[in-house]
Design a protein around this motif. Structure first.
Motif, short mmCIF file in Angstrom:
data_model
loop_
_atom_site.label_atom_id
_atom_site.label_comp_id
_atom_site.label_asym_id
_atom_site.label_seq_id
_atom_site.Cartn_x
_atom_site.Cartn_y
_atom_site.Cartn_z
N PHE A 268 0.84 -1.26 0.15
CA PHE A 268 0.14 -0.04 -0.01
C PHE A 268 0.79 1.15 -0.05
CE2 PHE A 268 0.11 -2.27 4.10
CZ PHE A 268 0.95 -1.53 4.64
N PRO A 269 0.41 2.23 -0.42
CA PRO A 269 1.04 3.46 -0.20
C PRO A 269 1.36 3.92 1.17
CG PRO A 269 -0.81 3.97 -1.37
CD PRO A 269 -0.94 2.61 -1.02
N LEU A 270 2.67 4.36 1.46
CA LEU A 270 2.86 4.87 2.85
C LEU A 270 2.15 6.31 3.24
CD1 LEU A 270 6.81 3.97 3.22
CD2 LEU A 270 4.70 2.64 3.68
N ASP A 298 0.31 5.23 17.36
CA ASP A 298 -0.86 4.78 17.95
C ASP A 298 -1.01 3.54 17.63
OD1 ASP A 298 -3.26 4.43 19.58
OD2 ASP A 298 -4.12 6.39 18.89
N VAL A 299 -1.86 2.62 18.15
CA VAL A 299 -2.05 1.21 17.61
C VAL A 299 -2.72 1.22 16.26
CG1 VAL A 299 -2.66 -0.24 19.66
CG2 VAL A 299 -4.35 1.30 18.98
N SER A 301 -1.47 2.30 13.66
CA SER A 301 -0.85 3.29 12.80
C SER A 301 0.37 3.16 11.69
CB SER A 301 -0.09 4.50 13.68
OG SER A 301 1.16 3.86 14.64
N GLY A 302 0.72 1.69 11.87
CA GLY A 302 1.83 1.18 10.90
C GLY A 302 3.17 1.35 11.13
N LYS A 303 3.52 0.88 12.29
CA LYS A 303 4.72 0.81 12.73
C LYS A 303 5.89 -0.08 11.99
CE LYS A 303 4.03 1.09 17.14
NZ LYS A 303 2.35 1.20 17.29
N THR A 304 4.94 -1.48 11.98
CA THR A 304 5.69 -2.48 11.28
C THR A 304 6.48 -2.37 10.12
OG1 THR A 304 3.79 -3.67 12.20
CG2 THR A 304 5.49 -4.82 11.05
N ILE A 305 5.72 -1.73 9.20
CA ILE A 305 6.35 -1.58 7.62
C ILE A 305 7.44 -0.65 7.93
CG2 ILE A 305 4.60 -0.07 6.79
CD1 ILE A 305 5.00 -2.64 4.50
N PRO A 450 -3.34 5.05 8.76
CA PRO A 450 -3.60 4.82 7.04
C PRO A 450 -5.14 5.36 6.73
CG PRO A 450 -2.68 2.84 8.41
CD PRO A 450 -2.86 4.00 9.15
N PRO A 451 -5.08 5.77 5.25
CA PRO A 451 -6.45 6.31 5.20
C PRO A 451 -7.64 5.04 5.04
CG PRO A 451 -4.81 5.86 3.27
CD PRO A 451 -4.19 5.45 4.35
N ARG A 453 -9.71 4.50 7.79
CA ARG A 453 -9.73 3.86 9.03
C ARG A 453 -11.14 4.72 9.46
NH1 ARG A 453 -5.13 1.60 11.01
NH2 ARG A 453 -4.54 0.12 9.36
N ASN A 557 -3.12 -8.78 14.63
CA ASN A 557 -3.67 -8.04 13.30
C ASN A 557 -4.59 -8.98 12.60
OD1 ASN A 557 -4.12 -5.96 11.82
ND2 ASN A 557 -2.31 -6.62 10.39
P1 ADP Z 1 1.10 -0.98 14.65
O1 ADP Z 1 1.55 0.53 14.43
O2 ADP Z 1 -0.12 -0.93 15.67
O3 ADP Z 1 2.04 -1.96 14.99
P2 ADP Z 1 0.85 -2.25 12.20
O4 ADP Z 1 2.00 -2.09 11.70
O5 ADP Z 1 0.25 -3.78 12.73
O6 ADP Z 1 0.38 -1.22 13.22
O7 ADP Z 1 -0.23 -2.05 11.13
C1 ADP Z 1 -1.60 -2.00 11.19
C2 ADP Z 1 -2.52 -2.45 9.94
O8 ADP Z 1 -2.34 -1.40 8.96
C3 ADP Z 1 -1.83 -3.66 9.13
O9 ADP Z 1 -2.65 -4.43 8.55
C4 ADP Z 1 -0.79 -2.81 8.06
O10 ADP Z 1 -0.72 -3.78 6.89
C5 ADP Z 1 -1.72 -1.66 7.79
N1 ADP Z 1 -1.04 -0.50 7.40
C6 ADP Z 1 0.18 -0.01 7.63
N2 ADP Z 1 0.36 0.95 6.95
C7 ADP Z 1 -0.55 1.13 6.05
C8 ADP Z 1 -0.57 2.32 5.22
N3 ADP Z 1 0.14 3.18 4.65
N4 ADP Z 1 -1.97 2.20 4.29
C9 ADP Z 1 -2.78 0.85 4.52
N5 ADP Z 1 -2.67 0.06 5.49
C10 ADP Z 1 -1.56 0.41 6.16
#
Ligand code: ADP
Ligand code: MG
Length: 700
Positions: A268-270, A298-299, A301-305, A450-451, A453, A557
């Motif tokens: 997905f786009p960041l 925040d929970v 918010s997409g920290k993993t990627i 991410p958009p 939500r 997740n």
């Molecule tokens: P956390 O910050 O709580 O660790 P995660 O990294 O688990 O969050 O991401 C939460 C969800 O959002 C995952 O399913 C991930 O694939 C998705 N996600 C992360 N970044 C984006 C993005 N930029 N656009 C859409 N979905 C995203």
């Protein structure tokens, strides 16, 4: 040894028995300790106040006037006595009593001159006084005191042994002339002038014996500023020294792994915030200094990627990456997510947890040491001495509030140059706290979700609403959604908690019977394989309902899950509730969080439920949490109260904190305009302060 270090028993009026009491009850051992044992409030008998002058922060004050009317309101136990008190200038204030009503009815009269004395407060935006002392003007023949009087806190035991607030005041009175010559100045005149502060000597005397409320306020400000200034100075200095002396691995090259993932495999786009954080990390790891960065987001918010992309940079520069998670389930999930993401890259990902088998471990150790493994994901097991990397360059720690400082430093030892460290947390540590406690860590924030939500809708329900809640669950499941039901599990009452969990599970299985419904269960006592099996059934959609303890709290997740039901919600802390709620709201569908509680709630419990219902904002929640629990608790340190601060309150004194920090920075940067003599004052004081600063200031 200066006079200040003298044992307290040498003070006039103390002696060995009292000294022992002061030591054991109040931790007062020396003259210095007593000098810094400040009153927690002050009594102002120096004059009669007009109601207009009073503010809710005032000391205890006395006012001359009369009751225009006095009314007993309410029935039986809820009775209270409310008086409209008018001062000599015609201003009105409400006065209220909740006890002793019968006596008050008999003895107080309307329109007769009185002196009332008490602690002002605020009620519905107006000044009010509850339970003041009342004396008739006629009998009030005491002269006004020359100054304000300090009130010191004591303990039951001290009071029983005749050491009350008054005794302590007397001791301080005897102490001050003895130590006055030894109170050296701590703040250069430039700073004192700039911020309108007192000399240290003046401030220390005035905090105990202020002549006026203004002088008291100035003394408090001075001592708070001093305290905050030196803590900040120390933290900034540690960081500056570390930046200078510790060499970091330089990742100056962005190569195939990063680029091919970024260009071809990004799912997905960041978000803008994610991109910004990656830039911040890239700048750090290319700088030649060792990165220590706290990533708050925040929970969901997409920290993993973000962590993965940063890790790929390390790999592109020939280094290995470690990702450490607080629980086995979470490590497993990271492993799956990341393996899938890097599927098309030449990147080797492995997992190591407490339940990894010996044979597997042996092979893993080998592949790790010869550099075949690029990313190792795991739990605390990564910290074991046997786990050796060929070239560890980047460490990601997820949900760090579960990791102690000591554990972090063990990871550190696993490579020649210290690896760059990225600590991720969804507990949004308030800025003031991050600044103070993590003063030597850099902070990045993902402040954008991410958009698409939708905010989670949260409601609070009682046990009696359970059938209705079941009905709601059925509706959602009909729409194809999944449901979590979480039970508390507290160490001390494990047995009972498991019983609750199993009872709950059984009643859910009855209400949601097979074959229409499938219910999974996960808790800490299950074997890892069984846990894993159940998690998979839920994640793949084979089960509609997951009953669990808080083992699923962080990170899990399953975007199709839209309902989070938290049982006995009053037993969870705010940040935990927020974490749990964050398990839903991960897909495009509207999600819900239902907080179940019994009928009776403590005040604090009520505030927690209300906060959760009102806001989804993790920062707001952590501010409330901090106020309810105090910062020591949030950080999991042993420090009681406010992180060992003597007088400053990092929640209230944020303005002063920022000023102190600004001044501290200008000194370390060499931008300060102070003279050499003035800087010497700072340097000397810092040496003294450093000896007494609590450990938390030394993070690594
Ligand atoms: P956390 O910050 O709580 O660790 P995660 O990294 O688990 O969050 O991401 C939460 C969800 O959002 C995952 O399913 C991930 O694939 C998705 N996600 C992360 N970044 C984006 C993005 N930029 N656009 C859409 N979905 C995203
Ligand atoms: Mg996470």
């Amino acid at each position: 040894m200066s006079e200040l270090d003298s044992p307290i028993e040498f003070l006039k009026g103390v002696g060995p028995a009292r000294a022992e009491l002061l030591r054991s009850e109040l931790n007062i051992r020396t003259f210095r300790d007593l000098l810094h044992y400040y009153p927690f409030r002050h009594i102002d008998r120096s004059k009669f106040y007009s109601i207009r002058e009073i503010d809710p922060d005032s000391a205890l004050v006395q006012v001359k006037g009369k009751f225009l009317h006095l009314d007993a309101i309410g029935a039986n136990r809820a009775t209270r006595m409310v008086g409209a008190f008018q001062d000599e200038h015609g201003e009105l204030m409400e006065v209220v009593w909740f006890r002793g009503i019968t006596w008050l009815k008999k003895s107080l009269k309307e329109n007769v001159p009185y002196v009332i004395f008490g602690k002002p407060g605020l009620y519905k935006g107006k000044i009010q006084m509850s339970h003041p002392e009342v004396e008739s003007m006629e009998s009030f023949d005491r002269p006004l005191k020359g100054r304000l009087e300090g009130v010191y806190s004591t303990t039951e035991k001290l009071k029983a042994r005749k050491v009350d607030s008054r005794t302590i005041r007397k001791l301080v009175e005897a102490l001050i002339p003895a130590v006055e010559p030894f109170m050296s100045e701590s703040l250069p005149e430039t700073l004192r002038k700039k911020y309108d502060l007192l000399s240290r000597r003046h401030a220390l005397k005035s905090i105990h014996f202020p002549a006026t409320t203004d002088e008291l306020a100035q003394a408090q400000k001075t001592l708070k500023f001093e305290e905050l200034f030196y803590v900040q100075l120390r933290l900034i200095q540690v960081k500056a020294q570390r930046d200078k002396t510790i060499k970091g691995n330089v990742f100056n090259h962005v190569g195939h792994a990063f680029n091919s993932f970024y260009n071809d495999h990004l799912p997905f786009p960041l978000t803008g915030a994610q991109k910004r954080v990656i830039k911040e990390v890239r700048r750090d790891v290319g700088s030649g200094q060792q990165m220590n960065r706290l990533l708050q987001g925040d929970v969901g918010s997409g920290k993993t990627i973000v962590a993965l992309l940063c890790g790929l940079i390390a790999i592109d520069n020939g280094f290995q990456v470690a990702l450490m998670a607080p629980t086995e389930i979470l490590a497993q999930q990271h492993f799956e997510t990341i393996s899938e993401l890097v599927e098309n890259l030449e990147v080797e990902v492995s997992i190591l947890t407490g339940s990894s088998k010996t044979a597997y471990r042996k092979e893993l150790h080998e592949r790790l040491e010869n550099g075949q493994i690029n990313i190792l994901i795991g739990t605390h097991a990564l910290l074991e001495d046997k786990v050796k990397f060929k070239n560890l360059g980047f460490v990601i720690i997820d949900e760090q509030h579960r990791f102690g400082v000591a554990q972090r430093s063990r990871l550190w030892k696993k490579s020649i140059n210290p690896p760059h460290i990225l600590v991720m947390t969804a507990t949004p540590i308030p800025r003031t706290l991050a600044m103070t406690v993590y003063g030597d860590l850099d902070v990045s924030v993902i402040d954008e979700l991410p958009p698409g939500r939708k905010p989670i809708k949260t409601v609070h329900r009682r046990d009696k609403d359970r059938l209705q809640v079941f009905g709601f669950m059925k509706d959602e499941i009909k729409k194809g959604r999944q449901v979590y039901i979480v039970y508390p599990l507290i160490e001390e009452s494990q047995k009972l908690d498991y019983k609750d969990l199993m009872d709950g599970y059984e009643s859910i299985c009855r209400a949601f019977a097979q074959p229409e419904y499938q219910v999974a269960i996960v808790h800490g006592k299950m074997k890892p394989e069984d846990k894993d099996f159940e998690m998979k059934r839920f994640a793949s959609g084979q089960c509609q309902i997951m009953v669990a303890t808080t083992v699923i709290e962080v990170g899990v997740n399953v975007p199709n899950a839209t309902v989070m039901i938290i049982e006995s919600a009053e037993r969870f802390g705010l940040s935990q509730l927020h974490q749990l709620r964050g398990r839903v709201g991960r897909g495009a569908d509207q999600s819900f969080c239902i907080l179940m509680t019994g009928h009776k709630l403590s005040n604090e419990g009520r505030v927690r439920m209300k906060t959760m219902v009102e806001t989804n904002d993790g920062f707001v929640i952590s501010e409330v949490d901090l106020k309810l629990r105090g910062p020591g608790d949030i950080m999991g340190t042993q420090q009681s109260g406010s992180l060992g601060f003597q007088i400053a309150d990092i929640l209230k004194d944020t303005d002063l904190l920022e000023l102190a920090r600004k001044e501290a920075f200008s000194i370390i940067d060499g931008r300060s305009e102070m003279s050499k003599q003035e800087l010497d004052i700072v340097r000397n004081r810092l040496k003294i302060v450093m000896k007494r600063l609590p450990n938390w200031a030394r993070i690594s």
